[in-house]
Each structure stands twice: as structure tokens, then as C-alpha cells.
Design a protein around this motif. Structure first.
Motif, short mmCIF file in Angstrom:
data_model
loop_
_atom_site.label_atom_id
_atom_site.label_comp_id
_atom_site.label_asym_id
_atom_site.label_seq_id
_atom_site.Cartn_x
_atom_site.Cartn_y
_atom_site.Cartn_z
N GLY A 290 0.80 -1.22 0.00
CA GLY A 290 0.00 0.00 0.00
C GLY A 290 0.83 1.26 0.00
O GLY A 290 0.28 2.35 -0.25
N LEU A 291 2.14 1.16 0.25
CA LEU A 291 2.99 2.35 0.22
C LEU A 291 3.22 2.76 -1.24
O LEU A 291 3.66 1.96 -2.06
CB LEU A 291 4.33 2.07 0.90
CG LEU A 291 5.32 3.24 0.94
CD1 LEU A 291 4.78 4.35 1.83
CD2 LEU A 291 6.69 2.76 1.44
N THR A 292 2.93 4.02 -1.56
CA THR A 292 3.06 4.47 -2.94
C THR A 292 4.50 4.84 -3.28
O THR A 292 5.06 4.36 -4.27
CB THR A 292 2.15 5.68 -3.21
OG1 THR A 292 0.81 5.37 -2.81
CG2 THR A 292 2.14 6.05 -4.69
N LEU A 293 5.10 5.69 -2.46
CA LEU A 293 6.47 6.15 -2.68
C LEU A 293 6.96 6.84 -1.42
O LEU A 293 6.26 6.85 -0.40
CB LEU A 293 6.55 7.09 -3.90
CG LEU A 293 5.45 8.14 -4.13
CD1 LEU A 293 5.39 9.18 -3.06
CD2 LEU A 293 5.62 8.80 -5.49
N LEU B 207 3.47 10.32 -11.55
CA LEU B 207 4.17 10.58 -10.29
C LEU B 207 5.02 9.39 -9.87
O LEU B 207 6.20 9.53 -9.53
CB LEU B 207 3.15 10.93 -9.20
CG LEU B 207 3.69 11.15 -7.79
CD1 LEU B 207 4.41 12.49 -7.71
CD2 LEU B 207 2.54 11.10 -6.77
N THR B 208 4.43 8.20 -9.90
CA THR B 208 5.17 7.00 -9.49
C THR B 208 6.21 6.61 -10.53
O THR B 208 7.27 6.09 -10.19
CB THR B 208 4.19 5.84 -9.25
OG1 THR B 208 3.39 5.62 -10.42
CG2 THR B 208 3.27 6.15 -8.07
N ALA B 209 5.91 6.88 -11.82
CA ALA B 209 6.89 6.57 -12.86
C ALA B 209 8.13 7.44 -12.72
O ALA B 209 9.25 7.01 -13.08
CB ALA B 209 6.26 6.77 -14.24
N ALA B 210 7.97 8.65 -12.20
CA ALA B 210 9.10 9.56 -12.03
C ALA B 210 9.95 9.22 -10.81
O ALA B 210 11.08 9.69 -10.70
CB ALA B 210 8.59 11.00 -11.92
N GLY C 222 8.15 1.70 -1.65
CA GLY C 222 7.17 1.87 -2.71
C GLY C 222 7.86 2.03 -4.05
O GLY C 222 8.82 1.33 -4.36
N SER C 223 7.40 2.98 -4.85
CA SER C 223 8.01 3.22 -6.17
C SER C 223 9.35 3.92 -6.08
O SER C 223 10.04 4.04 -7.09
CB SER C 223 7.06 4.05 -7.05
OG SER C 223 5.88 3.33 -7.32
N GLY C 224 9.72 4.39 -4.89
CA GLY C 224 11.01 5.04 -4.72
C GLY C 224 10.89 6.48 -4.29
O GLY C 224 9.83 6.95 -3.87
N LEU C 225 12.01 7.19 -4.39
CA LEU C 225 12.08 8.60 -4.01
C LEU C 225 11.47 9.45 -5.12
O LEU C 225 11.88 9.36 -6.28
CB LEU C 225 13.54 9.02 -3.76
CG LEU C 225 13.78 10.48 -3.37
CD1 LEU C 225 13.11 10.81 -2.04
CD2 LEU C 225 15.28 10.77 -3.32
N VAL C 226 10.52 10.28 -4.76
CA VAL C 226 9.81 11.09 -5.74
C VAL C 226 10.76 12.11 -6.37
O VAL C 226 11.69 12.61 -5.72
CB VAL C 226 8.61 11.78 -5.07
CG1 VAL C 226 9.06 12.78 -4.02
CG2 VAL C 226 7.71 12.45 -6.09
N ALA D 266 10.52 15.60 -8.53
CA ALA D 266 9.63 16.65 -9.02
C ALA D 266 9.93 17.04 -10.46
O ALA D 266 9.01 17.22 -11.27
CB ALA D 266 9.72 17.88 -8.11
N ALA D 267 11.21 17.18 -10.78
CA ALA D 267 11.57 17.61 -12.12
C ALA D 267 11.15 16.58 -13.17
O ALA D 267 10.59 16.92 -14.21
CB ALA D 267 13.08 17.87 -12.20
N GLU D 268 11.41 15.30 -12.89
CA GLU D 268 11.04 14.25 -13.83
C GLU D 268 9.52 14.16 -13.95
O GLU D 268 8.99 13.95 -15.05
CB GLU D 268 11.62 12.92 -13.39
CG GLU D 268 11.30 11.75 -14.30
CD GLU D 268 11.89 11.90 -15.70
OE1 GLU D 268 11.46 11.16 -16.60
OE2 GLU D 268 12.78 12.76 -15.89
N ALA D 269 8.81 14.33 -12.85
CA ALA D 269 7.35 14.28 -12.90
C ALA D 269 6.79 15.39 -13.78
O ALA D 269 5.88 15.16 -14.59
CB ALA D 269 6.78 14.38 -11.49
#
Length: 658
Positions: free
Chosen positions: A513-516, A601-604, A641-645, A647-650
Motif C-alpha cells: 500500500g505504500l506508494t512512494l 508521479l510514481t513513474a518519475a 514503494g516506487s522510490g524517491l519522488v 519533481a523535475a522528472e514528474a
């Protein structure tokens, strides 16, 4: 667990309930989506509800919890601890090993200023306490009429307190008579078995354990740390490493979220409103005051006489000239209800604690004259909402000023409780619906609570009604493999915390359930390893009658607390909320759905800057043999989760999609 057999007919009496009453000798529970959640009655603690203190002349009254503590010290029996829960409640606890009984403690606290005594419960082996007031949130089936709802309540021995605002089918009700401590749980279970009732949940008040490790840092930093912070550096943005850690540590990999790089792409959160459902937000903080949500003008008022008098109550009678279908009103009337809640009352939310007595800025807590060494943590923490808002959208006027993730976004502050009690259930239901009704693009919830059907339902409804709305919540500070509610809901972005070293913060909850994750910091090692954000004690009125401090206190960056160091998933969540605002702002024609925004967001996000500890690897290997750990989830995904968010890539992904 006690089973329920059959269902009551609409309006059936309560003289012959079909199940065992939940008493002290029986198993205690409440239900979430039909499933029982076990509760335990604490034998060494009770809660008290205070009466309204009389108005004092010339000086503030002594807090009633302190008065009770002093009165109990003068009575026979074990020394007890009185812990305040907001201004209206307190928990009275016997010392460990005491031979005194709970009934004796109840007798001792009987005072003219004590209005009621409540049981204290616990749940799920968590270090939290739960108060059980005589209040139940009742959700009716949509096809029941107002008259039928009245019959249902009366048949169960209940009376309506008030309807929940911005909610067509919910009321807050109470038992007319309490025949045992946990009668509210018994009544709630009967309601579940009543035709016409969709769900029922006690309006619990959750209380965080005071100074709970590992979240609460020492109250007295070392002299060296005091001196370092007294020499306030010119570049506060550099200290906010979570934006871009290479500014503070140029030789290390970037463990920040690369927000400045996102700004260079042309997105700073313009046109986006982020609702902060939290404690007190100091809306006139220098770094927040121009970013706070403003109502459009002109805005007609439903209750002009009440606003003129300086009060706005959820119990305000609707004038005869207005629609009278208050419990189940339609959209046109809701628009009128929104208007009176002017930004000057930003510390108030419908249904919030004390909302029947308008929460004014003059009522904020005061620091004691001697603050340097023994300042109370709850004074700073009462401004938790201010700190969260600063992470999202603080705006600096120069390249070196402190700046939040989305400095051009607007903040919609909605108060749902205070730091000692956590979010109130009824207030949270109303606040989520309120924020959605206001048109918020993002809702940030830096808190957790007991699972509740009503919260899940109002979130589901808000998302259905607002296809672009994104809700972000903190994963929890228990440091275990279970994401806290409501972050655990599938439609909510659940955010854990990382550190400047690229590790999982030791307090950060993880698992399915953890997203990132986003930076949450660890302040114990050094202040600059924490999260720098806006403090709430900068306004001159806060220090009225006291000399201004000459050095930082607690974990403030400067003497007056303009900025403060903190830690927790509470601050990872608003970092992500701010990044979502950057993404939505970059999507200029708003063509991207909520699901697509979250997908990008998760892809980034990336696991690249993150590292597992040996303990986590060992823990994962142990858990991987258990059925509650998905075999397809790698260890990095399980903890991050998907990792460290990023912002620039998102933002780049959003721009590439347009």
C-alpha cells in the motif's frame, strides 16, 4: 467476537437487542465495512470532559487540567497524572503498579468543573489512547426519509446532535441514557443491524502518546546547536535539503526531490489549491499570507448577523427565509454555506473541536516566560498545520529565502483537531467533503487514525465527484510494516519518509500500500538532517506580555520561531502534495486525470538514491516467507514503494504528455 443474527426492522424497539451488550466483561469492538475491530478498555486510566470555564477578568483562567491535577494532589490515594487533550478533555492515569481501582479513580475526579467521565480504550497494540465520547456518526441509506431517520434514532435510544455538514446522509447522534461505560459501542452495533442504516461509527477521539519516541526530539538542543542556529545563515533555501540536497552537500548524491529543477521547467504550482487538513495554520505567517485561499467576491452570507458578532457555529439555526432541509440539502444551499467561512476564520473547520465557539487566533497557546530549556512540545506542535503548509507553498521573495515545493500554489487551511488529540472523526469527514466542495485540487492529510467506514466513504465520494482531485496522506510514524489509515486506502497516495543519507527514516511505516517516499528527515542526529519549514510563533501577538527570545528555543531556527526544524511522514506527505501541484500546474489544459497524474508521479520516482540497511534486508527475508508479503514485491519496493519522488522528472513527464 460476538456475532449478530438478523436485522432489526425500521423503527423496531430496543428493549430486546439481538446481541450481547458490549460491557466491560465482554469483548469490545467496532466495525469497519462489516468487519469487527477489537478494542481494549484501559483499567488504569479514565478521561474527563470539562465544563465551560467562566470568563476571567484581566488574566487568562488556569487551565482546568492543571486545576484537576492540583486538586487530586490534595486527596488520598496514588499520585495520578493528568494529561490535557485539547482544552475540553483530559486523561487521568494511575501510576504503574497502582493497587487503586478504576472505580476509585472515577470517584476521585468528581469535581464541579468535570462534566462527564469517559472510558479510555486502546487498539491494535498501538501506543495511543482512544476516548469514547457519547457521540455516534450514523450514515443512513439514501432512500430513507427524514421522518424515518428520526424514528430509527428514537428506536435506538438516540437523539440527533446535528447533521454533518457537506454530507447528505450523515448525522452525529448521542444516547439519551448511558447504562454502562461502553454503551456507545453497544448502540453502534445495534445500528449496524438496523434497516435504513448504512453504517455507524463511534466518534472516537484518538490521543497520541506524549513525547512518543522516535518522533519527539529532545526539547533542549546542545549549546553548540543553539549557537549554530543563532548564526542564522543568509541562505535558508540551502538548508531545505529536501528541495535539492546537492546545495547543502554538493559531493553527495541528490536525496532531495529536485524541486528547483522543476521550477526551471516553468511550473511553480500556479493556479492550484492544496487543502491542508491539519491543526492550526498560522495563515498570516510572512511566507504564507499571500498564498492562502481567498473567496471570490462578492460572496453572499447565509448568516451575516453571526459573522458580524464574530461567531460561526455549526449549530447556528437556519433563518426561516433560508431552505430548511439542513440535514439533506442540495448543491445550491451548499454554495451559500461555503461563503460565510471567510479566510479570516482560517483556523476553523465545520465540526472541528470548539467550532461551537469560534476558534480565534487570540485563543492560540501561550509560551511560558521561561522557555529556553523546558518548553512544552505541544506548543510548537499545535502549529503542525503551519509547518505542513510551509513545506507545500511557502514563498520566498529572493533566491535565498525559504521556499516550499510549490511556492505559487494556494493553501486552503482546514482545522480538524489539535496535536494532542489528533484528527476528530466527525470533523475529518466534514473537512474532506468541505475541501472537495471548495474545489481543492489536492488534499493533504498528514495524520493517521483508526480505520473508519465514514472516512473511506467520504473519500470515495469526493473522488467520484471530482475526477481530478488527488488525495495524499502520510504512511505513519510507527516504523512497522503496515501503512496507516487513511493512507492505506487504494485511492490515496501513501507517502513514507526517507533521510538525507538515502535510508528509510526509522519511524516511517512501510509495506503493501505504500506508494512512494519523500524526505522526512531525522532530527536527532543534527537539526539540518530534519525538515526546515515555517513555524507558527513569529507573530507579535504570540509574545504579548513576554520578552522576545534572544536565542532559538526547542528546534526553532531563529529566536521567534519564524522557521523550525522537524521530522516525520507528516512532512513527506506535503512534499508529494506540492509535487502533485507542480504537475497539475504544468498540465495547463487539465487534460490529465487523477489516475494519470498518479501514474506519472510514481513513474518519475526512483530507487536509485535509496539504500536498504542490513537489518531491513534481514527483515524482508523473514517476512518474505509469510503470506502477508507479496512474493512479487522486491525489498526496495516493500520499504520504499516506487522510490524517491522526483519533481523535475514528474513535471517533464506531464509536459511530454501534453
Amino acid at each position: 467476537m460476538v456475532c449478530v443474527s438478523g436485522r432489526h426492522q425500521l423503527g423496531a424497539g430496543v428493549s430486546a437487542p439481538t446481541r450481547l451488550a458490549q460491557t466491560e466483561s465482554a469483548e469490545l469492538f467496532y466495525r469497519v465495512d462489516g468487519e469487527p475491530i477489537p478494542l481494549q478498555l484501559q483499567a488504569d486510566a479514565i478521561a474527563v470532559v470539562f465544563t465551560e470555564p467562566p470568563a476571567a477578568r484581566g488574566h487568562p483562567p488556569i487551565p482546568l487540567y492543571r486545576r484537576l491535577q492540583a486538586d487530586l494532589q490534595g486527596t488520598r490515594g496514588d499520585a495520578v497524572t493528568v494529561h490535557p487533550v485539547g482544552t475540553d478533555y483530559a486523561i487521568v492515569t494511575l501510576p504503574r503498579g497502582s493497587r487503586s481501582s478504576r472505580s476509585t479513580l472515577i470517584e476521585r475526579v468528581q469535581r464541579p468543573y468535570v462534566d462527564a467521565i469517559l472510558p479510555v480504550l486502546s487498539c491494535c497494540d498501538r501506543n495511543e489512547q482512544i476516548l469514547l465520547p457519547n457521540e455516534i456518526i450514523v450514515s443512513f441509506e439514501p432512500d430513507t426519509t427524514p421522518a424515518q431517520r428520526q424514528v430509527i434514532l428514537a428506536a435506538q435510544g438516540l437523539t440527533a446532535i446535528r447533521p454533518l455538514q457537506f454530507s447528505d446522509d450523515r448525522v452525529l447522534a448521542r444516547l439519551i441514557e448511558l447504562d454502562h461505560d461502553t454503551a456507545v459501542l453497544t448502540a453502534t452495533e445495534r445500528l449496524h443491524a438496523t434497516t435504513g442504516v448504512r453504517s455507524a461509527t463511534p466518534n472516537f477521539i484518538q490521543v497520541r502518546a506524549p513525547l512518543e519516541p522516535p518522533m519527539q526530539p529532545p526539547l533542549s538542543p546542545s549549546p553548540a546547536q543553539f549557537a549554530a542556529r543563532s548564526r542564522r545563515p543568509a541562505n535558508l533555501r540551502t538548508l531545505a535539503w529536501y528541495l535539492d540536497s546537492t546545495r547543502l552537500h554538493p559531493n553527495l548524491e541528490n536525496r532531495g526531490v529536485k524541486a528547483p529543477a522543476a521550477w526551471t521547467l516553468g511550473s511553480r504550482g500556479e493556479g492550484i489549491t492544496v487543502a491542508v487538513l491539519d491543526t492550526f495554520t498560522q495563515w498570516d505567517h510572512p511566507a504564507l499570507q499571500t498564498n492562502t485561499y481567498e473567496l471570490p467576491a462578492p460572496c453572499p452570507s447565509a448568516w451575516p448577523e453571526k459573522l458580524a458578532a464574530g461567531t460561526l457555529s455549526t449549530m447556528t439555526p437556519i433563518p426561516a427565509s433560508k431552505p430548511t432541509s439542513w440535514p439533506f440539502c442540495g448543491p445550491p444551499f451548499r454554495a451559500r454555506l461555503l461563503c460565510p467561512m471567510q479566510p479570516c476564520w482560517r483556523s476553523m473547520t465545520p465540526g472541528s473541536p470548539g467550532s461551537d465557539r469560534t476558534i480565534q487566533r487570540q485563543q492560540m497557546p501561550r509560551l511560558p516566560p521561561i522557555f529556553a530549556d523546558q518548553i512544552q512540545a505541544q506548543v510548537v506542535n499545535e502549529f503542525h498545520g503551519t509547518q505542513v503548509a510551509g513545506v507545500i507553498a511557502a514563498h520566498g521573495q529572493s533566491d535565498t529565502a525559504f521556499t516550499g515545493v510549490a511556492p505559487a500554489a494556494r493553501i486552503l487551511p482546514v482545522r480538524i483537531g489539535d496535536i494532542s488529540s489528533g484528527p476528530m472523526l466527525a470533523a475529518s469527514v466534514e473537512a474532506i467533503a468541505y475541501a472537495a466542495e471548495r474545489g481543492a485540487d489536492v488534499i493533504n492529510m498528514s495524520w493517521g487514525m483508526l480505520p473508519a467506514t465514514e472516512i473511506a466513504a467520504v473519500i470515495t465520494q469526493a473522488l467520484e465527484d471530482n475526477p481530478d482531485l488527488v488525495i495524499v496522506a502520510s504512511s505513519g510514524n510507527f516504523g512497522d510494516g503496515e501503512v496507516s489509515f487513511p493512507a492505506s486506502l487504494p485511492a490515496v497516495v501513501a507517502v513514507g519518509a526517507s533521510t538525507l543519507n538515502g535510508h528509510r527514516a526509522p519511524y516511517s511505516s512501510f509495506g503493501p500500500g505504500l506508494t512512494l517516499v519523500a524526505p522526512g528527515g531525522v532530527i536527532q542526529s543534527h537539526p539540518t538532517s530534519g525538515i526546515l519549514t515555517t513555524g507558527g510563533t513569529v507573530t507579535p501577538g504570540f509574545w504579548q506580555g513576554m520578552p522576545l527570545p534572544t536565542q532559538p528555543w526547542s528546534w526553532t531556527q531563529d529566536p521567534q520561531g519564524t522557521y523550525i526544524w522537524t521530522q516525520g511522514t507528516s512532512f513527506s506527505s506535503p512534499i508529494v502534495a506540492g509535487i502533485v501541484a507542480l504537475m497539475q500546474s504544468a498540465d495547463q489544459d487539465r487534460s490529465l486525470s487523477r489516475d494519470r497524474i498518479v501514474e506519472l508521479l510514481t513513474a518519475a520516482a526512483s530507487h536509485g538514491p535509496l539504500t536498504l540497511t542490513d537489518e531491513e534486508r534481514d527483515r524482508y527475508q523473514t517476512l518474505a516467507t509469510q503470506t502477508n508479503t507479496p512474493a512479487t514485491a522486491p525489498a526496495l519496493t516493500y520499504f520504499f514503494g516506487s522510490g524517491l519522488v522526483d519533481a523535475a522528472e514528474a513535471v517533464r513527464l506531464v509536459q511530454a504528455t501534453d
